[in-house]
Design a protein around this motif. Structure first.
Motif, PDB file in Angstrom:
ATOM      1  N   SER A   1       0.810  -1.100  -0.160  1.00 26.38           N
ATOM      2  CA  SER A   1       0.063   0.042  -0.078  1.00 26.38           C
ATOM      3  C   SER A   1       1.073   1.306   0.135  1.00 26.38           C
ATOM      4  O   SER A   1       2.033   1.326  -0.274  1.00 26.38           O
ATOM      5  N   THR A   2       0.161   2.184   0.059  1.00 26.23           N
ATOM      6  CA  THR A   2       0.897   3.804   0.234  1.00 26.23           C
ATOM      7  C   THR A   2       0.325   4.619   1.633  1.00 26.23           C
ATOM      8  O   THR A   2      -0.616   3.969   2.103  1.00 26.23           O
ATOM      9  N   PHE A   3       1.034   5.418   1.885  1.00 30.84           N
ATOM     10  CA  PHE A   3       0.713   6.243   2.964  1.00 30.84           C
ATOM     11  C   PHE A   3      -0.502   6.601   2.986  1.00 30.84           C
ATOM     12  O   PHE A   3      -1.485   6.736   3.644  1.00 30.84           O
ATOM     13  N   LEU A   4      -0.887   7.477   1.813  1.00 28.65           N
ATOM     14  CA  LEU A   4      -2.071   8.256   1.743  1.00 28.65           C
ATOM     15  C   LEU A   4      -3.250   7.226   1.451  1.00 28.65           C
ATOM     16  O   LEU A   4      -4.540   7.434   2.057  1.00 28.65           O
ATOM     17  N   GLU A   5      -3.115   6.104   1.023  1.00 30.81           N
ATOM     18  CA  GLU A   5      -4.246   5.038   0.868  1.00 30.81           C
ATOM     19  C   GLU A   5      -4.535   4.247   2.286  1.00 30.81           C
ATOM     20  O   GLU A   5      -5.708   4.406   2.599  1.00 30.81           O
ATOM     21  N   VAL A   6      -3.408   4.054   3.029  1.00 25.63           N
ATOM     22  CA  VAL A   6      -3.633   3.717   4.534  1.00 25.63           C
ATOM     23  C   VAL A   6      -4.488   4.767   5.386  1.00 25.63           C
ATOM     24  O   VAL A   6      -5.124   4.501   6.208  1.00 25.63           O
TER      25      VAL A   6
ATOM     26  N   ALA B   1       1.310   4.515  11.509  1.00 26.47           N
ATOM     27  CA  ALA B   1      -0.105   5.312  11.158  1.00 26.47           C
ATOM     28  C   ALA B   1      -1.160   5.051  12.143  1.00 26.47           C
ATOM     29  O   ALA B   1      -2.105   6.118  12.463  1.00 26.47           O
ATOM     30  N   ASP B   2      -1.079   3.820  12.846  1.00 25.07           N
ATOM     31  CA  ASP B   2      -2.279   3.870  14.118  1.00 25.07           C
ATOM     32  C   ASP B   2      -1.737   2.603  15.071  1.00 25.07           C
ATOM     33  O   ASP B   2      -0.929   1.932  14.603  1.00 25.07           O
ATOM     34  N   HIS B   3      -1.992   2.752  16.262  1.00 27.08           N
ATOM     35  CA  HIS B   3      -1.625   1.579  17.060  1.00 27.08           C
ATOM     36  C   HIS B   3      -2.964   1.542  18.437  1.00 27.08           C
ATOM     37  O   HIS B   3      -2.246   1.372  19.391  1.00 27.08           O
TER      38      HIS B   3
END
Ligand code: SDX
Length: 436
Positions: free
Chosen positions: A90-95, A234-236
């Motif tokens: 994936s890519t960061f903007l997609e994530v 990105a998240d956790h």
């Protein structure tokens, strides 16, 4: 934006608590992956009891559909997708879209989102003076926290759903610009404007390292590495800074204020600030030959405050899957950039010794996301005091997704924990003259 929480299966299970001859049956909630929790909403009204759990190690603050972590198995999924797959494909903007909207974007959705972000990367021209008011040697984390809070002064319309959408785009678009400007300010170089012809991470690297008097070509392999680092951060779920964003947002404070608070919480050395501490620890060990064993002895000594930074985790009691991915990426970047891998060698040596040492094994202390990320940032030429700013860039969409989920939860209410009072019993005021 689909951030509804699927109705959790209310299980037939209940948990009973008996106290002072009173008994109460409390419902047990079971999540998608069979995690179970006692719903204590009725505990106080039925028994007068509250619960207490310093550091919330055993307390769930919410139901969430965003990220799943299995700390024992080292599993991390964003909206059900394994981190290993997203990191590879994936890519960061997609994530970012996936975390915020709950589904992978269609081609058109991703194209529209990318365009919206691209055309909002500039800061208001007056904003440049904001940085001038701050000392050059200021750590960039308080600069970023203050700048994000100040963004709200430029966009003051009351929050509607459309406003929330615009705020989300502005934050994701402008955070790299704020980060790069805080760096340029600290080294006395002119700000480099964002370039709409560049992708998200290329743009960031260009704003960080380009100078007006020379050409700077972004290396696509390094830009892809930054994209990978942002995806991994990105998240956790309900970590310290995310819980802070939810807490602040629960008072109906706006998204800018909530994110600014999250940035401040992330700065702490026990949380996002650990990546900077890891590099400083590795450099100290590199400077004092053979001090790895001495350092580990200090980290194990109860009377010493030293810790093996980048090791241990509240949830992971096995290898942090993000650390495994980053450890592999280290070699690729170091080879590409052609810098010495002395710090990587020391880090891998520390890991090897620690994972055979009963102190760490018995406490289930493994490398976490911060243990190898700093080695990569350094190879990319990112200065050490910008490492936690990189963590901020990555965590931003996760904070936003969690804030939206909290605000749109049907059980939404302001967060206000209780306490057990252990101070003085009632006592009369003593006039100053009588206090001696
Ligand atoms: C992040 O929560 C998240 O999800 C965070 C994060 C995210 O993506 O948002 O994953 C990002 O913050 C990662 C963690 C970065 N921090 C560090 O690397 C700092 C070093 N690690 C520790 O300080 C610690 O492991 C924490 C803060 C991460 C977790 O602390 P806990 O869960 O409160 O664990 P603890 O302090 O109670 O430790 C349990 C035992 C203690 O020993 P005993 O009292 O049992 O004898 O383990 C020891 C601790 O002293 N211990 C360590 C250690 N970590 C824990 N001893 C030496 N070195 C360490 N790193």
């Amino acid at each position: 934006m689909t951030t509804d929480l699927k109705e959790q299966k209310q299980t037939a299970d209940t948990a009973s608590i008996t106290f002072n001859g009173k008994s109460v049956s409390l419902p047990v909630v079971r999540g998608t992956e069979a995690e179970t929790a006692i719903d204590i909403e009725k505990l106080r009204s039925s028994t007068g009891l509250i619960t207490i759990d310093p550091g919330y190690g055993n307390t769930g603050s919410c139901k969430s559909a965003i990220t799943f972590i299995d700390g024992e198995k080292g599993i991390l999924r964003y909206r059900g997708y394994p981190i290993e797959e997203l990191a590879a494909k994936s890519t960061f903007l997609e994530v970012a879209w996936l975390l915020i909207h709950g589904e992978l974007p269609t081609k058109d959705e991703l194209g529209g989102f990318t365009k919206d972000v691209t055309i909002h990367t500039m800061l208001h021209q007056d904003f440049g003076r904001f940085f001038d008011a701050l000392p050059k040697d200021a750590h960039p984390m308080p600069v970023c926290a203050a700048a994000v809070g100040a963004l709200a002064t430029y966009y003051q319309k009351p929050e509607s759903d459309q406003q929330a959408h615009d705020t989300i785009i502005r934050l994701i678009a402008k955070m790299p610009t704020i980060a790069a400007y805080s760096y340029k300010h600290s080294i006395g170089q002119p700000f480099i404007y964002p370039q709409n012809r560049l992708g998200y991470t290329e743009n960031f690297l260009n704003m960080m390292f380009s100078v007006p008097c020379d050409t700077y070509e972004v290396d696509p392999v390094l830009a892809r590495t930054v994209d990978l680092l942002l995806i991994l951060h990105a998240d956790h779920e309900q970590n310290c800074s995310t819980s802070t964003v939810r807490m602040v947002g629960s008072s109906m404070a706006n998204l800018y204020a909530s994110i600014a608070a999250g940035i401040s919480a992330l700065w702490g050395p026990l949380h996002g600030g650990a990546n900077q501490q890891v590099i400083e620890m590795l450099e100290r060990i590199a400077a004092e030959e053979g001090s790895a064993d001495r350092f580990l002895a200090k980290a194990k000594d109860k009377n010493d405050t030293a810790r093996l930074m980048g090791f241990g985790h509240r949830v992971y009691k096995s290898y942090d899957p993000r650390a495994a991915i980053l450890k592999k990426a280290c070699n690729q970047v170091i080879e590409r950039v052609g810098v010495s891998s002395r710090l990587l060698e020391i880090a891998m040596n520390l890991e090897e010794i620690a994972l055979k040492d009963d102190y760490f094994v018995s406490r289930k202390l493994y490398p976490n996301v911060d243990f190898y990320s700093g080695v990569i940032y350094q190879a990319l030429g990112i200065p050490v005091n910008m490492f936690t700013v990189m963590f901020t860039l990555g965590r931003l969409p996760g904070w936003i997704a969690q804030w939206l989920e909290m605000r749109r939860d049907k059980d939404f209410r302001i967060s206000r924990p209780r306490q057990i009072y252990v101070g003085s019993p009632k006592r009369p005021y003593v006039p100053l003259a009588a206090r001696g």
